[in-house]
Write an enzyme that holds these catalytic residues in place. Structure first.
Site, PDB file in Angstrom:
ATOM      1  N   CYS A 128      64.273  43.889  43.522  1.00 27.08           N
ATOM      2  CA  CYS A 128      65.137  43.220  44.735  1.00 27.08           C
ATOM      3  C   CYS A 128      65.295  41.729  44.818  1.00 27.08           C
ATOM      4  CB  CYS A 128      64.656  43.646  45.839  1.00 27.08           C
ATOM      5  SG  CYS A 128      62.766  43.932  45.820  1.00 27.08           S
ATOM      6  N   HIS A 241      64.879  40.464  52.143  1.00 21.47           N
ATOM      7  CA  HIS A 241      63.926  39.339  51.434  1.00 21.47           C
ATOM      8  C   HIS A 241      64.895  38.071  51.719  1.00 21.47           C
ATOM      9  CE1 HIS A 241      61.590  42.229  49.934  1.00 21.47           C
ATOM     10  NE2 HIS A 241      61.846  42.267  48.796  1.00 21.47           N
TER      11      HIS A 241
HETATM   12  C1  11C Z   1      58.402  43.916  46.434  1.00 11.19           C
HETATM   13  N1  11C Z   1      59.979  43.406  44.647  1.00 11.19           N
HETATM   14  O1  11C Z   1      59.182  43.314  47.211  1.00 11.19           O
HETATM   15  C2  11C Z   1      59.045  44.339  45.046  1.00 11.19           C
HETATM   16  C3  11C Z   1      59.431  45.810  45.234  1.00 11.19           C
HETATM   17  O2  11C Z   1      59.753  45.940  40.462  1.00 11.19           O
HETATM   18  O3  11C Z   1      61.055  47.501  41.555  1.00 11.19           O
HETATM   19  C4  11C Z   1      60.005  46.226  44.000  1.00 11.19           C
HETATM   20  C5  11C Z   1      58.873  46.120  42.617  1.00 11.19           C
HETATM   21  C6  11C Z   1      59.995  46.607  41.511  1.00 11.19           C
HETATM   22  O4  11C Z   1      57.346  44.173  46.699  1.00 11.19           O
END
Ligand code: 11C
Ligand code: A2P
Length: 338
Positions: A128, A241
């Site tokens: 993400c 995010h």
């Molecule tokens: C998080 N990006 O926000 C991570 C979730 O490699 O798909 C996804 C982890 C991934 O914690």
């Protein structure tokens, strides 16, 4: 008419959203199979006004499926995605299991749709925090090229999954009621805190999440020379995010030129009127599929430097929406047989 679709991890934060996005975007679904662990057998999810039962994921789950969207973690993907592919099913995998595999395209439709062409039945959906960054930086990469990126993220708990959403909620309630709720998903309380720790730490001192941003960015831009330095931080936000991104370009772009490029970039919404207190915010990005960019400035500390603030809904563009967009592209390019 349409395709036989499965969602693996349908009861999770991302899987649930995949089902909603398939419906919202009117993906040509002939039949929908919802898969999760044995714990969820007996549950139902609604799709186009009907209650669809959740089934237990087994080795036989994919025999009658054309395309499966996976979001049940890397170990489930490692076991079941190759199995599904061997049974003729195309897999769009949201986990990190296959992203860096040279035989697996890692795709953001606005950025590198061409990578889909030679797929071998497994296609990876990027992390993400990487997706929203490359969507916003793509026009700059195309215009003059990117030399180096320094990024700090502010990532919501939904990225960890439904247990973490519950943990933040419980800790906030606990705080109001004056009783501490101890952490279980995270190593420290997440309410009213910031944790510079996403994924495990590696030998080089960076976290897994930080290295995903380095490696996935290079793969998606097909540019192994881009330098990326990331610090990834979990913050007490439910959805969305945010990222502070310093980018050192290979040539000059003025702030005005960057604005104009971003205004017409696919999937990007420019929100940049700081005088009116208008800039991207996770509360505003929640429920939206676009990537929001603002606070665009010249970085005076380096030649050809630009700074910006990038926000997107991590469950939507960062995961479910991007996966469904990949599925749509497969259909459009005739890369999926029904
Ligand atoms: C998080 N990006 O926000 C991570 C979730 O490699 O798909 C996804 C982890 C991934 O914690
Ligand atoms: P379940 O709800 O039955 O545990 P999240 O990322 O929000 O935590 O969700 C994870 C998703 O992955 C859920 O749908 C979860 O199902 C599913 N899942 C986790 N482990 C397995 C497994 N071993 N087999 C199938 N599905 C799994």
């Amino acid at each position: 008419d349409g395709f036989r679709v499965a969602v693996v991890g349908a009861t999770g934060a991302v899987g649930n959203m995949m089902v909603r996005v398939l419906e919202e975007r009117n993906f040509p679904v002939k039949s929908l199979k919802l898969l999760a662990s044995a714990r969820s057998a007996g549950k139902t999810l609604s799709f186009r006004g009907e209650e669809v039962p959740v089934q237990e994921l087994t080795e036989d789950s994919f025999r009658d499926v054309d395309i499966a969207l996976f979001s049940a973690g890397a170990s489930v993907s490692r076991k079941f995605a190759p199995l599904a592919a061997s049974q003729g099913c195309v897999v769009v995998d949201n986990s990190s299991a296959f992203r860096m595999d040279p035989d697996v395209p890692l795709v953001v439709p606005e950025v590198n749709p061409q990578a889909l062409r030679n797929h071998k039945k497994i296609i990876a959906n990027p992390n993400c925090s990487t997706i929203q960054m490359v969507v916003a930086l793509k026009p700059l990469q195309d215009a003059v090229g990117i030399k180096r990126i320094v990024v700090t993220t502010f990532q919501s708990v939904s990225g960890t999954g439904k247990k973490a959403i519950f943990e933040l909620e419980q800790q906030v309630r606990g705080w109001v009621e004056g009783k501490a709720v101890p952490p279980s998903v995270y190593p420290h309380p997440i309410a009213f805190n910031c944790l510079p720790h996403i994924g495990s730490f590696l030998e080089n001192g960076f976290s897994e999440e930080e290295m995903k941003m380095v490696n996935e960015t290079r793969k998606i831009f097909e540019d192994p020379d881009i330098q990326v330095c990331a610090t990834t931080v979990r913050v007490p936000v439910f959805y969305g995010h945010s990222e502070s991104v310093n980018v050192e370009l290979k040539g000059l772009l003025t702030v005005e030129e960057v604005r104009r490029l971003l205004e017409k970039a696919p999937g990007v919404v420019l929100v940049d009127n700081p005088d009116r207190a208008e800039y991207p915010l996770p509360l505003n990005a929640e429920g939206r599929d676009e990537t929001f960019v603002g606070r665009i400035r010249k970085d005076p500390s380096v030649e050809n430097g630009i700074v910006m603030w990038i926000v997107a809904d991590n469950i939507r563009k960062g995961a479910a929406t991007n996966a469904v967009q990949i599925a749509e592209l497969l259909v459009k390019e005739g890369l999926l047989s029904g």
